[in-house]
Enzyme design. Sequence first.
Site, PDB file in Angstrom:
ATOM      1  N   GLU A   1       0.817  -1.213   0.000  1.00  0.00           N
ATOM      2  CA  GLU A   1       0.000   0.000   0.000  1.00  0.00           C
ATOM      3  C   GLU A   1       0.859   1.275   0.000  1.00  0.00           C
ATOM      4  OE1 GLU A   1      -2.615  -1.416   3.327  1.00  0.00           O
ATOM      5  OE2 GLU A   1      -4.176  -1.243   1.815  1.00  0.00           O
TER       6      GLU A   1
ATOM      7  N   TYR B   1     -13.829  18.421  16.945  1.00  0.00           N
ATOM      8  CA  TYR B   1     -12.496  17.814  16.859  1.00  0.00           C
ATOM      9  C   TYR B   1     -12.286  17.081  15.546  1.00  0.00           C
ATOM     10  CZ  TYR B   1     -10.983  19.355  21.355  1.00  0.00           C
ATOM     11  OH  TYR B   1     -10.594  20.163  22.395  1.00  0.00           O
TER      12      TYR B   1
HETATM   13 ZN   LIG Z   1      -5.190  -1.418   3.890  1.00  0.00          ZN
END
Ligand SMILES: [Zn+2]
Length: 228
Positions: free
Chosen positions: A84, A130
Amino acid sequence: MSLGLHDPVSATRTQLASDLVAAGAAVVAAGLSPGSSGNLSARATDGTILITPGGAVLGALDPDRLAVLDAHGEWVGGDKPSKEASLHLALYRKNPEHRAIVHVHSPQAVAASCLEPWAPHSALPPLTPYFVMRAGQTPLVPYRAPGSPELADLLTVLTFPFHAALLQNHGQLTSGRDLATAIDAAIEVEEASRITLMTAGQRRRLLDEAEIADLTARYGSSWTPDSR
Ligand SMILES: [Zn+2]
């Protein structure tokens, strides 16, 4: 989150490696990394990127086995990088001032990534300050198999500013000026996903445009007005 990490602008590669080990443990302690899922990276001032290897357990990283990518994203040392890595490179290109990226399959974000997106600019609605301050608008990147180069391309074609994204049916991705900031954003995306799921199908109050504009001006986060 305060992790006592080095300033990434002046850190040596050895310091960045030890910071990634500490960050991996923090991500696991925060409940963001089920099994051995997820990957982290940090970018040195010279553009070199340290990234967790494929299959690495974030809670038990070996600083000597982190993958090293050069400023062009080529693998030049250490173990083979996570498949990735292309997603990390795409988000660094989008946020050139950022020096750390967190990608996790945290359960609430994964669940939210399986829903229709709230809007084109943000899969998650602006329910809490937030979330707007630390994550900002968080678009949904359409599904492709993990590691597919197309997934990075689908992130790159989103031209509006963002540093957090949901990956459809997969997980979440955040960047920050340092590892602690990127982890804080990932925690906010997880919480915002949880609150989105808790309030789904109910009449809920969103932060209005003026409230969002006040937060983005004060905290430097991104939210495109009229994003729905
Ligand atoms: Zn992943």
